[in-house]
Design a protein around this motif. Structure first.
Motif, PDB file in Angstrom:
ATOM      1  N   LYS A 130       0.804  -1.230   0.000  1.00 60.90           N
ATOM      2  CA  LYS A 130       0.000   0.000   0.000  1.00 60.90           C
ATOM      3  C   LYS A 130       0.835   1.278   0.000  1.00 60.90           C
ATOM      4  CE  LYS A 130      -3.810  -2.274   2.444  1.00 60.90           C
ATOM      5  NZ  LYS A 130      -4.646  -2.280   3.677  1.00 60.90           N
ATOM      6  N   GLY A 131       1.976   1.243   0.640  1.00 60.94           N
ATOM      7  CA  GLY A 131       2.795   2.447   0.718  1.00 60.94           C
ATOM      8  C   GLY A 131       2.411   3.376   1.856  1.00 60.94           C
ATOM      9  N   THR A 132       1.288   3.099   2.509  1.00 58.98           N
ATOM     10  CA  THR A 132       0.851   3.881   3.666  1.00 58.98           C
ATOM     11  C   THR A 132       0.259   2.935   4.705  1.00 58.98           C
ATOM     12  OG1 THR A 132      -1.379   4.250   2.800  1.00 58.98           O
ATOM     13  CG2 THR A 132       0.299   5.912   2.275  1.00 58.98           C
ATOM     14  N   MET A 133       0.241   3.386   5.938  1.00 61.53           N
ATOM     15  CA  MET A 133      -0.423   2.638   7.003  1.00 61.53           C
ATOM     16  C   MET A 133      -0.653   3.560   8.187  1.00 61.53           C
ATOM     17  SD  MET A 133       2.535   0.357   8.866  1.00 61.53           S
ATOM     18  CE  MET A 133       4.245   0.892   8.930  1.00 61.53           C
ATOM     19  N   ASP A 134      -1.549   3.146   9.059  1.00 65.44           N
ATOM     20  CA  ASP A 134      -1.685   3.786  10.363  1.00 65.44           C
ATOM     21  C   ASP A 134      -0.947   2.886  11.337  1.00 65.44           C
ATOM     22  OD1 ASP A 134      -2.356   4.893  12.784  1.00 65.44           O
ATOM     23  OD2 ASP A 134      -4.386   4.093  12.799  1.00 65.44           O
ATOM     24  N   LEU A 135       0.166   3.354  11.859  1.00 62.70           N
ATOM     25  CA  LEU A 135       1.012   2.510  12.689  1.00 62.70           C
ATOM     26  C   LEU A 135       0.254   1.939  13.883  1.00 62.70           C
ATOM     27  CD1 LEU A 135       4.157   1.721  12.985  1.00 62.70           C
ATOM     28  CD2 LEU A 135       3.973   3.203  15.000  1.00 62.70           C
ATOM     29  N   VAL A 136      -0.627   2.744  14.490  1.00 57.93           N
ATOM     30  CA  VAL A 136      -1.373   2.276  15.653  1.00 57.93           C
ATOM     31  C   VAL A 136      -2.304   1.131  15.278  1.00 57.93           C
ATOM     32  CG1 VAL A 136      -3.020   2.922  17.470  1.00 57.93           C
ATOM     33  CG2 VAL A 136      -1.231   4.536  16.770  1.00 57.93           C
ATOM     34  N   HIS A 137      -3.082   1.340  14.229  1.00 55.71           N
ATOM     35  CA  HIS A 137      -4.081   0.344  13.811  1.00 55.71           C
ATOM     36  C   HIS A 137      -3.431  -0.890  13.194  1.00 55.71           C
ATOM     37  CE1 HIS A 137      -7.853  -1.277  12.261  1.00 55.71           C
ATOM     38  NE2 HIS A 137      -7.249  -1.426  11.103  1.00 55.71           N
ATOM     39  N   ASN A 138      -2.367  -0.690  12.410  1.00 52.55           N
ATOM     40  CA  ASN A 138      -1.795  -1.794  11.636  1.00 52.55           C
ATOM     41  C   ASN A 138      -0.705  -2.579  12.340  1.00 52.55           C
ATOM     42  OD1 ASN A 138      -2.328   0.406   9.000  1.00 52.55           O
ATOM     43  ND2 ASN A 138      -3.307  -1.597   9.045  1.00 52.55           N
ATOM     44  N   LEU A 139      -0.025  -1.970  13.323  1.00 54.78           N
ATOM     45  CA  LEU A 139       1.070  -2.687  13.976  1.00 54.78           C
ATOM     46  C   LEU A 139       1.100  -2.519  15.494  1.00 54.78           C
ATOM     47  CD1 LEU A 139       3.699  -4.348  13.873  1.00 54.78           C
ATOM     48  CD2 LEU A 139       4.946  -2.187  13.537  1.00 54.78           C
ATOM     49  N   ALA A 140       1.245  -1.290  15.971  1.00 48.65           N
ATOM     50  CA  ALA A 140       1.477  -1.073  17.402  1.00 48.65           C
ATOM     51  C   ALA A 140       0.302  -1.492  18.270  1.00 48.65           C
ATOM     52  CB  ALA A 140       1.807   0.403  17.660  1.00 48.65           C
ATOM     53  N   GLY A 141      -0.924  -1.390  17.736  1.00 48.70           N
ATOM     54  CA  GLY A 141      -2.101  -1.814  18.486  1.00 48.70           C
ATOM     55  C   GLY A 141      -2.290  -3.315  18.527  1.00 48.70           C
ATOM     56  N   PRO A 142      -2.364  -3.965  17.378  1.00 48.59           N
ATOM     57  CA  PRO A 142      -2.633  -5.408  17.380  1.00 48.59           C
ATOM     58  C   PRO A 142      -1.501  -6.280  17.903  1.00 48.59           C
ATOM     59  CG  PRO A 142      -2.344  -4.602  15.124  1.00 48.59           C
ATOM     60  CD  PRO A 142      -2.432  -3.402  16.011  1.00 48.59           C
ATOM     61  N   LEU A 143      -0.239  -5.873  17.726  1.00 47.04           N
ATOM     62  CA  LEU A 143       0.882  -6.727  18.135  1.00 47.04           C
ATOM     63  C   LEU A 143       0.825  -7.123  19.618  1.00 47.04           C
ATOM     64  CD1 LEU A 143       3.565  -8.175  17.651  1.00 47.04           C
ATOM     65  CD2 LEU A 143       4.729  -5.971  18.015  1.00 47.04           C
ATOM     66  N   PRO A 144       0.762  -6.170  20.562  1.00 42.72           N
ATOM     67  CA  PRO A 144       0.730  -6.592  21.973  1.00 42.72           C
ATOM     68  C   PRO A 144      -0.533  -7.358  22.342  1.00 42.72           C
ATOM     69  CG  PRO A 144       0.455  -4.209  21.788  1.00 42.72           C
ATOM     70  CD  PRO A 144       0.854  -4.703  20.441  1.00 42.72           C
ATOM     71  N   VAL A 145      -1.656  -7.052  21.685  1.00 40.14           N
ATOM     72  CA  VAL A 145      -2.890  -7.793  21.963  1.00 40.14           C
ATOM     73  C   VAL A 145      -2.734  -9.250  21.566  1.00 40.14           C
ATOM     74  CG1 VAL A 145      -5.342  -8.031  21.421  1.00 40.14           C
ATOM     75  CG2 VAL A 145      -4.364  -5.768  21.748  1.00 40.14           C
ATOM     76  N   ILE A 146      -2.162  -9.482  20.396  1.00 38.37           N
ATOM     77  CA  ILE A 146      -1.957 -10.862  19.921  1.00 38.37           C
ATOM     78  C   ILE A 146      -1.001 -11.611  20.846  1.00 38.37           C
ATOM     79  CG2 ILE A 146      -0.969 -12.251  18.051  1.00 38.37           C
ATOM     80  CD1 ILE A 146      -2.027 -10.099  16.099  1.00 38.37           C
ATOM     81  N   ILE A 147       0.068 -10.930  21.278  1.00 36.32           N
ATOM     82  CA  ILE A 147       1.047 -11.583  22.146  1.00 36.32           C
ATOM     83  C   ILE A 147       0.455 -11.866  23.523  1.00 36.32           C
ATOM     84  CG2 ILE A 147       3.301 -11.364  23.240  1.00 36.32           C
ATOM     85  CD1 ILE A 147       3.307 -11.864  20.176  1.00 36.32           C
ATOM     86  N   ILE A 148      -0.284 -10.903  24.065  1.00 38.50           N
ATOM     87  CA  ILE A 148      -0.919 -11.115  25.362  1.00 38.50           C
ATOM     88  C   ILE A 148      -1.957 -12.226  25.269  1.00 38.50           C
ATOM     89  CG2 ILE A 148      -2.485 -10.074  27.069  1.00 38.50           C
ATOM     90  CD1 ILE A 148      -0.944  -7.430  26.587  1.00 38.50           C
ATOM     91  N   ALA A 149      -2.716 -12.226  24.179  1.00 42.99           N
ATOM     92  CA  ALA A 149      -3.693 -13.296  23.973  1.00 42.99           C
ATOM     93  C   ALA A 149      -2.996 -14.648  23.919  1.00 42.99           C
ATOM     94  CB  ALA A 149      -4.481 -13.044  22.685  1.00 42.99           C
ATOM     95  N   GLU A 150      -1.841 -14.670  23.255  1.00 40.87           N
ATOM     96  CA  GLU A 150      -1.036 -15.892  23.170  1.00 40.87           C
ATOM     97  C   GLU A 150      -0.600 -16.337  24.574  1.00 40.87           C
ATOM     98  OE1 GLU A 150       1.267 -18.761  20.760  1.00 40.87           O
ATOM     99  OE2 GLU A 150      -0.244 -17.284  20.171  1.00 40.87           O
ATOM    100  N   LEU A 151      -0.152 -15.383  25.379  1.00 45.62           N
ATOM    101  CA  LEU A 151       0.282 -15.684  26.740  1.00 45.62           C
ATOM    102  C   LEU A 151      -0.850 -16.253  27.590  1.00 45.62           C
ATOM    103  CD1 LEU A 151       2.543 -12.681  27.842  1.00 45.62           C
ATOM    104  CD2 LEU A 151       3.153 -15.093  27.976  1.00 45.62           C
ATOM    105  N   LEU A 152      -2.013 -15.637  27.463  1.00 46.68           N
ATOM    106  CA  LEU A 152      -3.142 -16.018  28.302  1.00 46.68           C
ATOM    107  C   LEU A 152      -3.885 -17.244  27.792  1.00 46.68           C
ATOM    108  CD1 LEU A 152      -4.598 -12.473  29.070  1.00 46.68           C
ATOM    109  CD2 LEU A 152      -3.383 -13.969  30.655  1.00 46.68           C
TER     110      LEU A 152
END
Length: 414
Positions: A130-152
């Motif tokens: 795409k050449g553009t992204m919203d860092l919060v929506h596309n990476l910084a937001g989902p990454l810790p949620v996925i990892i925490i979900a993985e942990l739990l």
């Protein structure tokens, strides 16, 4: 260069933290540090009549408060995290912390590195063309949620649900009206109740069929023959979700935000990836995900020459302490050459953030992958950044980026 939207920020109470009147506009929330610098010089310790609490701005004083739980209690008020390890004092805190440490070990965190890399690459692959992204929506937001979900041990299908409710628990009021405060409180109550009911189901399942996840480990952990109660496990799950999600999201976002503001730092880090851990630590100091930490005095005490009575609320402004010229050389300069960086962004003492190693690892992996994948990161011209409406955290709701892929800069025959 991004523009700052001039709008009034939400004024709210969150975990007994109330924002200062000096930081009222969105522009101030996006860059409050000149205000902190001024207050640290003029009124390093002050009492705010309107908010009925003490503000502390100097590093020495903040450090003193955080390292003395016998004088300054973490047990305070009511709120989303009330009853969690975050708002406990010894001896109960010590026992809980020891129990949790058995399940949340450095090795367990280190073992997540490959998973963090895998998830980061997957998320970046979604925007690569795409050449553009919203860092919060596309990476910084989902990454810790996925990892925490993985942990739990949370199913992948519920990750979006977790992100939604985590955001609800830390969001501020939309305006300063009583109605907005009531709506905020009601949403937080509903969010907390939903998550607790959700975790109760997982706990019941893990009691019968333990798996390789953090909830199973917490249920099995013992110290002096004592296990965590179901309510304590529930509180820890909500704490991990809220604190781990929001803090790591803002750490990654703040680091990238700064790299779009200072292209020299971006290139310095990209061409020397071993500097990334220093980039993370300097971001924690310079653009801290957490701005303030609350305590309540257990007895009459003096701080910075001021007498504070027993039972009074004290707000430690970490974001100010991290820029104290008495502690840091050139505190208002972001530098990767900083040799000593004893910032207080993860707290200090017995309440030093339990998830700090995980937050650091996620940020380091995400930034290395981001800088290795893209040759240039820059803000989208004309974008208006909007601060997260919470006095507790420092971050932006969205961070639109333009990027250039690494391979696009290589000769065609390579």
């Amino acid at each position: 260069m991004t523009q700052v939207r001039n709008s009034t920020s939400a004024v709210e109470q969150y975990a007994n933290l109330i924002p200062m009147s000096e930081i009222a506009s969105n522009a101030d929330q996006l860059f409050p540090f000149p205000i902190f610098n001024s207050l640290r010089q003029k009124t390093p310790v002050r009492y705010d009549e309107a908010r009925s609490c003490w503000d502390v701005f100097r590093y020495e004083d903040v450090h003193y408060i955080l390292k003395n739980p016998k004088l300054f209690s973490s047990e305070r008020g009511s709120g989303t995290l009330q009853g969690s390890i975050l708002t406990m004092d010894p001896p109960r805190h010590t026992k809980m912390r020891n129990l949790v440490n058995k399940a949340f070990t450095p090795k367990a965190v280190k073992d997540l590195k490959n998973k963090i890399e895998e998830v980061t690459l997957y998320l970046l692959d979604q925007v690569n063309e795409k050449g553009t992204m919203d860092l919060v929506h596309n990476l910084a937001g989902p990454l810790p949620v996925i990892i925490i979900a993985e942990l739990l041990g949370v199913p992948a299908k519920d990750r979006d649900l977790f992100k939604t409710y985590s955001d609800v628990l830390v969001a501020g009021a939309k305006d300063n009206s009583n109605e907005a405060f009531q709506r905020m409180a009601q949403k937080r109550k509903e969010g907390s109740e939903f998550l607790k009911e959700y975790f109760k189901k997982i706990i019941l399942e893990r009691k019968v069929n333990p798996e390789e996840d953090l909830i199973s480990l917490l249920l099995a952990a013992k110290i002096d023959g004592e296990k965590l109660t179901e309510e304590e496990v529930l509180s820890f799950c909500v704490l991990l979700l809220v604190a781990g999600n929001e803090t790591t999201t803002n750490l990654i976002t703040n680091a990238v935000r700064y790299m779009t503001e200072d292209k020299n730092i971006q290139e310095q880090a990209r061409t020397n990836l071993p500097l990334i851990p220093k980039l993370v630590e300097e971001t924690l100091r310079f653009y801290p995900p957490i701005q303030a930490i609350g305590r309540v005095t257990k007895e009459q005490v003096k701080v910075g020459g001021k007498t504070i009575q027993k039972g009074e609320q004290v707000i430690c402004w970490v974001a100010s302490a991290n820029r104290d010229e008495q502690k840091f050389a050139e505190p208002n300069r972001f530098t990767l050459e900083r040799k000593l960086n004893p910032h207080l962004s993860f707290g200090f003492g017995i309440h030093f953030c339990l998830g700090a190693p995980l937050a650091r690892l996620e940020a380091e992996v995400a930034l290395v992958t981001l800088l290795s994948t893209f040759a240039k990161l820059e803000g989208v011209k004309g974008t208006e950044l909007e601060a997260i409406p919470s006095p507790f955290v420092f971050g932006v709701k969205e961070l639109p980026l333009k990027f250039t892929r690494q391979w696009a800069l290589l000769p065609e025959n390579i």
